[in-house]
Design a protein around this motif. Structure first.
Motif, PDB file in Angstrom:
ATOM      1  N   ALA A 245      40.028  26.142  36.334  1.00 59.70           N
ATOM      2  CA  ALA A 245      38.585  26.191  35.791  1.00 59.70           C
ATOM      3  C   ALA A 245      37.815  26.925  36.820  1.00 59.70           C
ATOM      4  CB  ALA A 245      38.146  24.725  35.937  1.00 59.70           C
ATOM      5  N   VAL A 246      38.206  26.959  38.207  1.00 54.97           N
ATOM      6  CA  VAL A 246      37.479  27.984  38.821  1.00 54.97           C
ATOM      7  C   VAL A 246      37.597  29.464  38.469  1.00 54.97           C
ATOM      8  CG1 VAL A 246      37.100  28.875  41.160  1.00 54.97           C
ATOM      9  CG2 VAL A 246      37.319  26.304  41.113  1.00 54.97           C
ATOM     10  N   VAL A 247      38.867  29.767  38.264  1.00 57.93           N
ATOM     11  CA  VAL A 247      39.251  30.957  37.981  1.00 57.93           C
ATOM     12  C   VAL A 247      38.545  31.447  36.737  1.00 57.93           C
ATOM     13  CG1 VAL A 247      41.166  32.620  37.179  1.00 57.93           C
ATOM     14  CG2 VAL A 247      41.339  31.180  39.175  1.00 57.93           C
ATOM     15  N   GLY A 248      38.371  30.571  35.694  1.00 57.27           N
ATOM     16  CA  GLY A 248      37.887  30.736  34.439  1.00 57.27           C
ATOM     17  C   GLY A 248      36.420  31.098  34.538  1.00 57.27           C
TER      18      GLY A 248
ATOM     19  N   ALA B  82      29.192  41.816  39.891  1.00 58.65           N
ATOM     20  CA  ALA B  82      30.459  42.008  39.073  1.00 58.65           C
ATOM     21  C   ALA B  82      30.807  43.456  38.772  1.00 58.65           C
ATOM     22  CB  ALA B  82      30.811  41.178  37.907  1.00 58.65           C
ATOM     23  N   ASP B  83      30.086  43.990  38.035  1.00 61.41           N
ATOM     24  CA  ASP B  83      30.222  45.202  37.551  1.00 61.41           C
ATOM     25  C   ASP B  83      31.676  46.129  37.761  1.00 61.41           C
ATOM     26  OD1 ASP B  83      29.267  47.909  36.903  1.00 61.41           O
ATOM     27  OD2 ASP B  83      28.841  48.335  38.948  1.00 61.41           O
ATOM     28  N   GLY B  84      32.575  45.298  37.237  1.00 62.88           N
ATOM     29  CA  GLY B  84      34.116  45.648  36.984  1.00 62.88           C
ATOM     30  C   GLY B  84      34.506  45.633  38.246  1.00 62.88           C
ATOM     31  N   ARG B  85      34.180  44.936  39.504  1.00 61.78           N
ATOM     32  CA  ARG B  85      34.932  44.820  40.745  1.00 61.78           C
ATOM     33  C   ARG B  85      35.671  43.697  40.868  1.00 61.78           C
ATOM     34  NH1 ARG B  85      30.207  45.010  44.993  1.00 61.78           N
ATOM     35  NH2 ARG B  85      29.334  43.921  43.568  1.00 61.78           N
ATOM     36  N   ALA B  86      36.480  43.929  41.652  1.00 61.77           N
ATOM     37  CA  ALA B  86      37.586  42.758  41.946  1.00 61.77           C
ATOM     38  C   ALA B  86      36.998  41.471  42.853  1.00 61.77           C
ATOM     39  CB  ALA B  86      38.992  43.077  42.887  1.00 61.77           C
ATOM     40  N   VAL B  87      37.407  40.294  42.889  1.00 68.35           N
ATOM     41  CA  VAL B  87      36.959  39.435  43.627  1.00 68.35           C
ATOM     42  C   VAL B  87      37.509  39.277  44.838  1.00 68.35           C
ATOM     43  CG1 VAL B  87      36.553  36.753  43.520  1.00 68.35           C
ATOM     44  CG2 VAL B  87      36.277  38.056  41.633  1.00 68.35           C
ATOM     45  N   GLU B  88      37.103  39.092  46.094  1.00 67.46           N
ATOM     46  CA  GLU B  88      37.280  39.315  47.384  1.00 67.46           C
ATOM     47  C   GLU B  88      37.496  37.732  47.852  1.00 67.46           C
ATOM     48  OE1 GLU B  88      35.452  40.535  51.281  1.00 67.46           O
ATOM     49  OE2 GLU B  88      36.223  42.339  50.366  1.00 67.46           O
ATOM     50  N   ARG B  89      36.471  36.716  47.438  1.00 71.93           N
ATOM     51  CA  ARG B  89      36.689  35.517  48.119  1.00 71.93           C
ATOM     52  C   ARG B  89      35.907  34.406  47.359  1.00 71.93           C
ATOM     53  NH1 ARG B  89      35.171  37.240  52.774  1.00 71.93           N
ATOM     54  NH2 ARG B  89      33.047  36.989  52.499  1.00 71.93           N
TER      55      ARG B  89
ATOM     56  N   GLY C 234      47.202  37.984  38.032  1.00 70.36           N
ATOM     57  CA  GLY C 234      46.795  38.686  36.831  1.00 70.36           C
ATOM     58  C   GLY C 234      45.562  38.557  36.401  1.00 70.36           C
ATOM     59  N   THR C 235      44.450  38.233  37.215  1.00 73.85           N
ATOM     60  CA  THR C 235      43.263  38.139  36.972  1.00 73.85           C
ATOM     61  C   THR C 235      42.360  39.177  37.832  1.00 73.85           C
ATOM     62  OG1 THR C 235      42.380  36.308  38.424  1.00 73.85           O
ATOM     63  CG2 THR C 235      43.525  35.743  36.226  1.00 73.85           C
TER      64      THR C 235
ATOM     65  N   GLU D 179      43.081  38.149  41.734  1.00 67.59           N
ATOM     66  CA  GLU D 179      44.348  38.233  42.145  1.00 67.59           C
ATOM     67  C   GLU D 179      44.159  38.675  43.571  1.00 67.59           C
ATOM     68  OE1 GLU D 179      48.568  40.365  41.513  1.00 67.59           O
ATOM     69  OE2 GLU D 179      47.238  40.111  39.681  1.00 67.59           O
ATOM     70  N   GLY D 180      44.688  38.056  44.581  1.00 69.39           N
ATOM     71  CA  GLY D 180      44.464  38.303  45.938  1.00 69.39           C
ATOM     72  C   GLY D 180      43.394  37.920  46.460  1.00 69.39           C
ATOM     73  N   ALA D 181      42.444  37.124  45.857  1.00 71.48           N
ATOM     74  CA  ALA D 181      41.358  36.544  46.415  1.00 71.48           C
ATOM     75  C   ALA D 181      41.671  35.421  47.230  1.00 71.48           C
ATOM     76  CB  ALA D 181      40.294  36.326  45.406  1.00 71.48           C
TER      77      ALA D 181
END
Length: 130
Positions: free
Chosen positions: A9-12, A25-32, A58-59, A62-64
């Motif tokens: 749910a958090v990931v979603g 967000a602007d297409g960036r990955a999530v760090e934390r 796969g989201t 990934e790696g957050a």
């Protein structure tokens, strides 16, 4: 294990925010991701961390890193107004007057407090061929 459903749910929710394309967000990955978790929420932090790492694969997450902030349970007595930490297992009887009409003030939280976006773009997700 309900920790997996919480992690999914958090990931979603974070993915939805990323798709909404807000300026953060602007297409960036999530760090934390920072979650507030009440001690009365019935969540096992180690299990949640494990499930979160699996749910992120796969989201854009990934790696957050998942950081959790424990929120202590607190209650207030209706008749006398006394407040106390409930502890675990929760003590819901008033330590001042012995009353049993307690109102929970905190400890059931399970909320996303913050999302920290990375300085790098998210890896594009590649659909699996079947």
């Amino acid at each position: 294990m309900h920790e997996m459903s919480i992690a999914l749910a958090v990931v979603g929710q974070v993915e939805e925010a990323a798709r909404a394309g807000g300026p953060e967000a602007d297409g960036r990955a999530v760090e934390r991701v920072h979650l507030r978790v009440g001690e009365l929420a019935g969540v096992v932090p180690d299990s949640l961390h494990f499930c979160f790492s699996l749910a992120c694969e796969g989201t854009v997450l990934e790696g957050a890193e998942l950081r959790t902030e424990a929120v202590p349970g607190r209650a207030r007595c209706g008749p006398c107004g006394g407040e106390w930490d409930t502890g675990m297992p929760p003590r819901l009887g008033c330590p001042r007057c012995g009353g049993g009409a307690a109102e929970l003030l905190s400890g059931r939280e399970l909320q996303i407090a913050a999302v920290h976006w990375a300085d790098r773009p998210a890896r594009p997700t590649v659909p699996e061929e079947g």
